[in-house]
Design an enzyme around this catalytic site. Sequence first.
Site, PDB file in Angstrom:
ATOM      1  N   TYR B 429      85.885  49.728   4.591  1.00  0.00           N
ATOM      2  CA  TYR B 429      86.443  50.807   5.428  1.00  0.00           C
ATOM      3  C   TYR B 429      87.534  50.310   6.372  1.00  0.00           C
ATOM      4  O   TYR B 429      87.756  49.125   6.504  1.00  0.00           O
ATOM      5  CB  TYR B 429      85.367  51.655   6.087  1.00  0.00           C
ATOM      6  CG  TYR B 429      84.389  51.074   7.089  1.00  0.00           C
ATOM      7  CD1 TYR B 429      84.598  49.901   7.791  1.00  0.00           C
ATOM      8  CD2 TYR B 429      83.216  51.795   7.359  1.00  0.00           C
ATOM      9  CE1 TYR B 429      83.685  49.466   8.726  1.00  0.00           C
ATOM     10  CE2 TYR B 429      82.280  51.360   8.293  1.00  0.00           C
ATOM     11  CZ  TYR B 429      82.527  50.191   8.974  1.00  0.00           C
ATOM     12  OH  TYR B 429      81.629  49.758   9.896  1.00  0.00           O
ATOM     13  N   GLU B 430      88.255  51.257   6.934  1.00  0.00           N
ATOM     14  CA  GLU B 430      89.468  50.974   7.745  1.00  0.00           C
ATOM     15  C   GLU B 430      90.510  50.181   6.962  1.00  0.00           C
ATOM     16  O   GLU B 430      91.198  49.327   7.515  1.00  0.00           O
ATOM     17  CB  GLU B 430      89.109  50.216   9.037  1.00  0.00           C
ATOM     18  CG  GLU B 430      88.097  50.872   9.926  1.00  0.00           C
ATOM     19  CD  GLU B 430      88.447  52.312  10.294  1.00  0.00           C
ATOM     20  OE1 GLU B 430      89.626  52.682  10.230  1.00  0.00           O
ATOM     21  OE2 GLU B 430      87.512  53.067  10.618  1.00  0.00           O
ATOM     22  N   GLY B 431      90.654  50.509   5.691  1.00  0.00           N
ATOM     23  CA  GLY B 431      91.586  49.784   4.837  1.00  0.00           C
ATOM     24  C   GLY B 431      90.861  48.650   4.150  1.00  0.00           C
ATOM     25  O   GLY B 431      90.433  47.706   4.817  1.00  0.00           O
TER      26      GLY B 431
END
Lengths: 572, 572
Positions: B429-431
């Site tokens: 997550y978050e890239g």
Amino acid sequence: MPYRAPVEEYQFLFDHVVDLERVAATDRFAEATPDMTAAILSEAGRMCQDVLYPLQRPGDLHPAHLENGVVRTSPGYGDGYRAIAEGGWVSISASPEHGGMGLPMTVTTAVNEMMSSACLSLQLNPLMTQGQIEALEHHASDALKDIYLPKLVSGEWSGTMNLTEPQAGSDVGALRSKAEDNGDGSYAVTGQKIYISWGDNDFTENVCHLVLARLPDGVPGTKGISLFLVPKFIPDETGTPGRANSLKVVSLEHKMGLHGSPTAVMQFDGATGWLVGKPHDGMRAMFTMMNNARLGVGGQGIGVAEGAYQHALAYALDRKQGRTPVEGGTGTIIDHADVRRMLSTMKADIFAARSIALTCAAATDMQTATNDAGWGARAAFLTPIVKAFGTETGMAVSEMGVQVHGGMGFIEETGAAQYYRDVRVTAIYEGTNGIQAMDLVARKLMDGGEAGFAILDEIETLAEAARGQLPDLAEPVWQASESLREAMEWMLENSDLNQRFAGASPFLRAFARVLGGHFHLKAALAEGGNGARTRLARFYITRLLPEHAGLLAHATSGADDLYALSTEDLGA
Amino acid sequence: MPYRAPVEEYQFLFDHVVDLERVAATDRFAEATPDMTAAILSEAGRMCQDVLYPLQRPGDLHPAHLENGVVRTSPGYGDGYRAIAEGGWVSISASPEHGGMGLPMTVTTAVNEMMSSACLSLQLNPLMTQGQIEALEHHASDALKDIYLPKLVSGEWSGTMNLTEPQAGSDVGALRSKAEDNGDGSYAVTGQKIYISWGDNDFTENVCHLVLARLPDGVPGTKGISLFLVPKFIPDETGTPGRANSLKVVSLEHKMGLHGSPTAVMQFDGATGWLVGKPHDGMRAMFTMMNNARLGVGGQGIGVAEGAYQHALAYALDRKQGRTPVEGGTGTIIDHADVRRMLSTMKADIFAARSIALTCAAATDMQTATNDAGWGARAAFLTPIVKAFGTETGMAVSEMGVQVHGGMGFIEETGAAQYYRDVRVTAIYEGTNGIQAMDLVARKLMDGGEAGFAILDEIETLAEAARGQLPDLAEPVWQASESLREAMEWMLENSDLNQRFAGASPFLRAFARVLGGHFHLKAALAEGGNGARTRLARFYITRLLPEHAGLLAHATSGADDLYALSTEDLGA
């Protein structure tokens, strides 16, 4: 995304990498003709696809559980097990004398791996039975063999290994279970065993426990341990299971994965058992079983890696995301370089690990067929590498499989996460990977490096022969082998085993990396140095093989600096 | 095995590695005196130990769930959250203007990390709020700030990020959510968002969603995206939450880990929202939030690593198994070389990752305080490294944590498995970490390598200065930095970004490895080259740093061979 059994891949490996032809040229394995192995692979592969794979997720969602002291297995597992047993897949390599097919371990290894890809939890059951069959074939009395082997071979009964106790894990010599002579040829076995895979089930007529315990005159440590066969139901003279033995499942563990496989705490309360092998000689029989099981567990890791890879590949070929950089590409995420890097790594490492495992199995077969100690030593040398590198590959590939799925990878419904959770135990059971590495640098170098150097010689001979045709692949493999040779010499020069142990794990992994380069090169040569296998070999040798240098630096750093870091230094 | 907050470790890093003194010497952060930061670390640490850590396992066993459309959180989470809010730990770095402490991100990063060690699922909630606070501080109108910031800063309300849609994950520009002007200063937001961490809860008075959506005149792709603040309950003029907005949680995901954190599918049906920043300029505001969140997620990985390490260390100091090879040792498994290798690796890598994260945070602070673009560029350069290497360290350390436990590691009751499962999402997550690596070799090299080379210059300057005192540590760090420099030059010479992307992930990891060597050397020098930190530095530099060479070979292999492997070649 259904599982597809990679039958052609095994066939290629049989023909061009592990030389199954040589195995089939022996009297012992003359039946292992290409036609026969092809039929087995495709028949077993079909069963894995159609029967076992659909059981993978139900087993995860509906774990085996204990109901009034009785193990209830996951939905469909009974039918799945019967398909395995009826296909004869428990006993491909068991002796025909008791109903087995008598085929090479190489073939068993491939079939076991396919079953692991399809449903690891259920596959573990026949894997345990296979180890028991081999132990009984080698060490049991004829009377025991006659009663137990036909039932185990047919799959009517299943087998377990009872080694571990709370205080005796890696240190099996610390076990406290006891056995006393009943005076009638049987023994009364008492003790508690933990982590017993498939300690019970509700689909075989009997469950046969091989239990390590100490006789009253057994010395402390491993030299005082004996092995007993302790059935759940005691068979009468005709082999029909009769009265229940004094043993029970106390509880099942709640595990991170492998939910379909009941992991039991077993209690034996003066349970009736029979000695297998000689008194106090249990470790020898256990090692027969363990070596078989270690090869099998390495194959489990590879099997899970294959399943996880197929899953991720299918997702990558389907999922559209972002503008892809490839003209004429698929338009899906497989066109992205980083996704392709992951998939290529997964495929290249599976090939490496599988080649090592099948090579080890073939060496076992050659030893069985020829009684040549050289083959035995080679199999023994490769076994810890298969176990540790196979299971590490299972972990790493399933980890990348999750990553390829992006956010979906963390969601259980996708299935990618289950591979990651299930496979984690394979690096632990049947001897942790650390134990494997210690085995490699200690026991497996007790021949002065003969078995290991013989492998390096082969690697370098092949690399030298390939220099003309594939110089960019041959040279790095040759160089890597030379570096590995130096590291092995370093190991041999250090008679203090702890100096070796400090770098044992990176040494094992480096050995696997170099072997992987060798087998990739071999595969590239087999297709004439031009084709998909050559391209995969180039990926591996250019991008993954270089890891060996860092590993070998670690491997030969010795113990002094490691222990200079005191336990206080390590304080959090 | 309780969690113990490593307060002294942060203190050492503040003083000797990241130079918090320099940050505190600025007007902006003059309050960050050693006394103040010491008080914060010890107060927050106590809360993590006493309040949050006991919630870790209950959250795993009793996941957040949906009950008639309402999210019910795990037992104790409400109390835990209130302890975080009341301690002010949501808003250590928020502006004092709205009630924040106004302290450096360096301090926030340490506190966030401790909260992650203690209870990752719950910590994710204030982490999201922190990102929202920063986005609003930078981009919202004063009217919005006045209503929302005091409540978010106090923790009465919480914040979420709504970016992803089923077809728009890494490719956020593909999103379909829409917003229409209501003509009264508000907008009607419609669309479905997935993977919304803490999309709802039952312990804050309001939940504020930052939602990316497209206005009617927004062009396709990222340049047509705007950012909206969409509260669960619409506040009146006094800031009191009033009528329920037209949005709901459709479902929660079943995840491999992080069970205590509800991951929601959110539906917005003409929900009332307010524009944050300018129309079509949502990506800029989102990146403010994202950069904060990426540093935070890297810290999550490190926090989990710390928790897993402490868990494994305690087990290793307690578990007896086998004859240990060390005279005068503890008699437990920590005396075994392979166990000590694992623990040393865990500790050395945690130090490396933590130093990188705190250095990145300190650069952020220096930029905030001085508005110096050089500091901003350094923070931007380090952010993807923190995120990817921090989370990889979380995965690798928790994996080793399981291994140190042996069979117990696979049993859920032990707790080792939860770290392993929970942390897995942080690499996604978050890239995803692949996106981080691409960011590093593309966007973060758009300055011609200025920010990156400045870091390498510093590494080499320190190594040169250390050559006299610690030649065996200084020389390998210098050499590794030179190799990294060459690889970075290779990247810059390849204007075709896909050539870089093919090696982006190994390049990022190599950069982290070298940075780790640098910080270990710095720590060794700080204690005069003789002590526990020097011994740990020697372990890292001798055994782990050499990994960089293999990684750089991979990193600079280019895309051609990778794409030569066709999708057909990759077919299973």
